[in-house]
Design an enzyme around this catalytic site. Structure first.
Site: not given
Ligand SMILES: *[C@@H]1O[C@H](CO)[C@@H](O)[C@H](O)[C@H]1NC(C)=O
Length: 295
Positions: A104, A106, A108
């Site tokens: 993953e 990310d 954010e």
């Protein structure tokens, strides 16, 4: 273009064109993305972008997932954060595979009260292991206009960019660190989401989302999705991508040149808010990759 070189050349050219056209056609559109909360999703009429509209306290999330997965890619979108009070609201753009050993990457974006700065939180999971959080303060107001956020991921390097400025790097250190895990065996989808992150997002969870300020609207458009298409769980498709153009698109993205290194040092010096590499409470000894990655 010269004259026709022969029938096999023609076939090759035709296949190339078909591939390029096919990839472009399906990659640049989000109309085929799956919607997690259709009542909180508003596609542009021309299908070039989407508004994720967080307004339902009972659902408290909305998002989309690409139908395709990639092993190595350059994927990004223009994103504009919710105006007004977005404390507690987390807007994301990320890539992820599924399963227990998932990968993953990310972006954010941690919402905040009007006038308070936005933080960008990033993390990288490989083989199911994350714990590589970093946070930077954005040097612009991401609520005012859309900026381009993207991942450049190939066999040697993963870089997170904002408007072509590198803000995070993760090198393939297989040759430097025995047993090092680089994301190579993951077929990763593209995801966008907006959700209630009150428990942690803003000032460590002290500032909560205020539903009286809803709806919270994050806009995503002008997607650039290009990579080697593979399939989660299909080892052969992932293996094929190891020798694809996306795995080795050229030195300009496989190496961290002087300019990008300098830019990353600048981001680190001016905007770094949190770095797992410097957190001696969590990691009494810095993870070994920290010695090799500028930021
Ligand atoms: C598509 O629609 C959006 C919003 O309605 C607009 O800003 C954009 O310019 C349009 N793009 C094209 C290519 O028509």
């Amino acid at each position: 273009m010269g004259s026709v070189r022969g029938s096999s050349g023609w076939v090759a050219a035709a296949v190339m064109l078909w591939l390029v056209a096919g990839v472009a056609a399906r990659a640049d559109s989000i109309k085929d993305f799956k919607q997690w909360s259709p009542q909180q999703t508003e596609m542009y009429p021309n299908r070039t972008g989407v508004k994720l509209i967080l307004k339902d306290p009972k659902a408290s999330y909305t998002g989309m997932a690409s139908p395709l997965q990639y092993t190595y890619a350059a994927n990004g979108a223009y994103i504009k954060m919710p105006p007004g009070d977005s404390a507690g609201v987390v807007s994301t753009f990320y890539m992820a595979s599924s399963g227990p050993k998932h990968c993953e990457f990310d972006f954010e974006f941690l919402g905040n009260k009007p006038g308070m700065p936005y933080l960008l939180h990033t993390n990288i999971f490989v083989d199911g292991v994350g714990g590589r959080e970093q946070q930077i303060r954005l040097w612009f107001d991401p609520r005012k206009e859309a900026h381009f956020y993207n991942f450049q991921w190939n066999k040697d390097l993963l870089v997170f960019y904002i408007d072509s400025m590198p803000v995070r790097m993760f090198k393939n250190l297989e040759n430097e660190i025995p047993g090092f895990k680089y994301p190579k065996k993951c077929a990763m989808g593209v995801y966008l989401s907006v959700w209630d992150g009150s428990s942690w997002a803003t000032d460590g969870g002290r500032v909560k989302l205020d539903w009286a300020s809803a709806p919270f609207v994050t806009t995503y458009d002008r997607f650039k999705l290009a990579g080697c298409v593979a399939k989660n769980g299909d080892a052969a498709s992932i293996e094929k991508c190891q020798t694809s153009f996306a795995a080795a698109p050229g030195d300009h993205v496989q190496k961290m040149g002087q300019t990008k290194t300098r830019q990353l040092r600048e981001v680190k010096a001016k905007y770094l808010h949190y770095n797992y590499c410097d957190d001696r409470k969590r990691y009494p000894v810095a993870p070994r990759e920290c010695a090799y990655n500028v930021l």
